[in-house]
Scaffold this active site. Structure first.
Site, PDB file in Angstrom:
ATOM      1  N   TYR A 163      -7.557 -10.482  -6.660  1.00 32.86           N
ATOM      2  CA  TYR A 163      -6.446  -9.899  -5.877  1.00 32.86           C
ATOM      3  C   TYR A 163      -6.377  -8.379  -6.063  1.00 32.86           C
ATOM      4  CZ  TYR A 163      -1.671  -8.903  -4.295  1.00 32.86           C
ATOM      5  OH  TYR A 163      -0.575  -8.375  -3.660  1.00 32.86           O
ATOM      6  N   ARG A 170      -8.188  -2.931   0.585  1.00 33.25           N
ATOM      7  CA  ARG A 170      -7.185  -2.897   1.652  1.00 33.25           C
ATOM      8  C   ARG A 170      -6.555  -1.513   1.752  1.00 33.25           C
ATOM      9  NH1 ARG A 170      -2.043  -6.998   1.730  1.00 33.25           N
ATOM     10  NH2 ARG A 170      -1.973  -6.413  -0.474  1.00 33.25           N
ATOM     11  N   TYR A 224       4.401  -0.408  -6.470  1.00 34.96           N
ATOM     12  CA  TYR A 224       4.234  -1.123  -7.745  1.00 34.96           C
ATOM     13  C   TYR A 224       3.492  -0.229  -8.728  1.00 34.96           C
ATOM     14  CZ  TYR A 224       5.338  -5.910  -5.929  1.00 34.96           C
ATOM     15  OH  TYR A 224       5.926  -7.038  -5.416  1.00 34.96           O
ATOM     16  N   ARG A 237       8.074  -5.594   3.147  1.00 32.16           N
ATOM     17  CA  ARG A 237       8.774  -6.854   2.891  1.00 32.16           C
ATOM     18  C   ARG A 237       9.058  -7.615   4.170  1.00 32.16           C
ATOM     19  NH1 ARG A 237       7.328  -7.749  -2.171  1.00 32.16           N
ATOM     20  NH2 ARG A 237       7.874  -6.000  -3.532  1.00 32.16           N
ATOM     21  N   GLU A 344       5.523 -19.075  -3.230  1.00 30.56           N
ATOM     22  CA  GLU A 344       5.708 -17.925  -2.333  1.00 30.56           C
ATOM     23  C   GLU A 344       6.220 -18.483  -1.003  1.00 30.56           C
ATOM     24  OE1 GLU A 344       2.607 -14.823  -2.276  1.00 30.56           O
ATOM     25  OE2 GLU A 344       2.681 -14.827  -0.078  1.00 30.56           O
TER      26      GLU A 344
HETATM   27  C1  3EB Z   1       4.844  -9.820  -4.153  1.00 28.58           C
HETATM   28  O1  3EB Z   1       5.968  -9.651  -3.699  1.00 28.58           O
HETATM   29  C2  3EB Z   1       4.305 -11.213  -4.098  1.00 28.58           C
HETATM   30  O2  3EB Z   1      -0.541  -8.517  -1.127  1.00 28.58           O
HETATM   31  O3  3EB Z   1      -0.196  -8.864   0.995  1.00 28.58           O
HETATM   32  C3  3EB Z   1       3.548 -11.334  -1.150  1.00 28.58           C
HETATM   33  C4  3EB Z   1       3.253 -11.005   0.179  1.00 28.58           C
HETATM   34  C5  3EB Z   1       2.709 -10.924  -2.162  1.00 28.58           C
HETATM   35  C6  3EB Z   1       2.122 -10.243   0.487  1.00 28.58           C
HETATM   36  C7  3EB Z   1       0.093  -9.013  -0.199  1.00 28.58           C
HETATM   37  C8  3EB Z   1       1.582 -10.176  -1.834  1.00 28.58           C
HETATM   38  C9  3EB Z   1       1.283  -9.833  -0.527  1.00 28.58           C
HETATM   39  O4  3EB Z   1       4.186  -8.917  -4.705  1.00 28.58           O
HETATM   40  C10 3EB Z   1       2.954 -11.298  -3.579  1.00 28.58           C
END
Ligand code: 3EB
Length: 357
Positions: A163, A170, A224, A237, A344
């Site tokens: 990941y 990406r 992050y 989101r 998820e």
């Molecule tokens: C998160 O909130 C959980 O890497 O495209 C959720 C939706 C998550 C999309 C992405 C990752 C992705 O970090 C993981």
């Protein structure tokens, strides 16, 4: 940026979305429906055709097969043309383009300086580069929603989790296509693990971009800290788009994360509740920034990814207390992008239901 600036002409073709379990042998005829944008199945062994051939227009995501054996279908009310571009297969109407790409993950050299990039980094960069090139070429710059299936997502090679490799490639593609200066160019997304196989990405794009929505309870994923990998994940989101007759909300895969930290490790019921609290916060935030009639948790359709499918009764009990029994909920087994996440949940509102007939 006002949401109104993103309105499409009021005659934009309508978008339909449904989940269903097609009758045996019905998939090929479903794939020939007028206005079909795409059909997705989530099974490893393809069933439905005697000779084993995969009907055209159907994308198969290699999951474990332990989830609901439903298909997901996208269609529109306008004529659709099919095409390919590089490794992408797509169908487009005047207003929408729906595409998918499956790239074998291999140890290939990449980069301009003879650097060997980790294989998922390579595959992600190539996939997103092709997607952005296609969208630029055909004039559908608004990447409304994207789903990423990373083989063995929590596995490690070249000293880095798959990941995290994926996130580097990406983000590099977003930068290369000049899509990162504006946070409005970051799509709603989901990222899950598939069983071994290619990197598979599918997406829905439109003539105009959606309005990105963030969650006040969470740090934006693109912010992050480095403890989650060298490059942050590039997704929003949620995305909200005014298509005239339809006002669509795409909520990204949502997990038990507060700030940037996983909560309730080992407790799937609490993770499901926290994920739903996050979805409720995204809905409230959308209602704050978007004009028009407010969205409600009971009007969404959901897709739930469980790391352990044996957790289904626990998670279903939590969701049944939080949303009306009429809300469509589709349960799948898939690994989640952080090893400590057990569930998820993604959601969609404003898309018309039906079209599987
Ligand atoms: C998160 O909130 C959980 O890497 O495209 C959720 C939706 C998550 C999309 C992405 C990752 C992705 O970090 C993981």
């Amino acid at each position: 940026m006002t949401p109104r600036a993103n309105a499409l002409p009021t005659d934009a073709g309508e978008l339909y979305y449904s989940y269903a379990r097609p009758a045996d042998g019905a998939l090929p005829s479903l794939s020939r429906q007028k206005g079909l944008l795409g059909i997705i199945t989530f099974q490893t062994g393809f069933v439905g055709e005697g000779d084993g051939a995969k009907p055209e227009g159907i994308l198969q995501i290699p999951l474990s097969g332990r989830g609901d054996d439903l298909c997901e279908l996208w269609k529109t009310t306008q004529p659709v043309l099919a095409g390919t571009f590089g490794d992408i297969t797509y169908r487009c109407s005047r207003d929408f383009l729906f595409g998918s790409i499956a790239l074998a993950v291999a140890d290939l050299p990449a980069g301009n300086h003879g650097l060997i990039h980790p294989p998922l980094q390579n595959a992600a960069e190539l996939a997103y580069q092709q997607i952005f090139s296609l969208l630029d070429r055909h004039g559908y710059p608004g990447l409304l929603r994207i789903w990423n299936f990373v083989p063995d997502i929590n596995g490690v090679s070249h000293g880095l989790e798959h990941y995290r490799q994926f996130n580097i490639g990406r983000q590099d593609a977003f930068l290369a296509h000049n899509r990162l200066p504006s946070r409005q160019n970051i799509p709603a997304a989901s990222a899950l693990g598939s069983v071994d196989g290619p990197l598979v990405v599918y997406f829905l794009a439109a003539r105009r971009n959606s309005v990105a929505v963030e969650n006040p309870r969470q740090i934006s994923a693109y912010h992050y800290p480095q403890e989650y990998g060298p490059s942050s994940p590039t997704f929003s989101r949620a995305g909200w788009v005014d298509l005239g007759q339809q006002k669509i909300l795409f909520i990204s895969g949502t997990a038990s994360i507060i700030g940037h930290q996983t909560r309730h490790g080992g407790n799937v019921a609490a993770q499901a509740r926290e994920s739903m609290a996050n979805i409720a916060a995204v809905v409230a935030e959308t209602n704050r920034v978007a004009a028009g009639s407010p969205y409600d948790l009971n009007d969404l359709s959901y897709k739930v990814y469980l790391r352990q499918f044996t957790d289904l009764p626990i998670v279903r009990a939590e969701l049944d207390r939080l949303v009306t029994p009429k809300a469509p909920i589709f349960y799948l087994q898939a690994d989640i992008c952080r090893a400590d996440l057990l569930v998820e949940i993604e959601a969609t509102a404003g898309v018309l239901h039906g079209g599987m007939a």
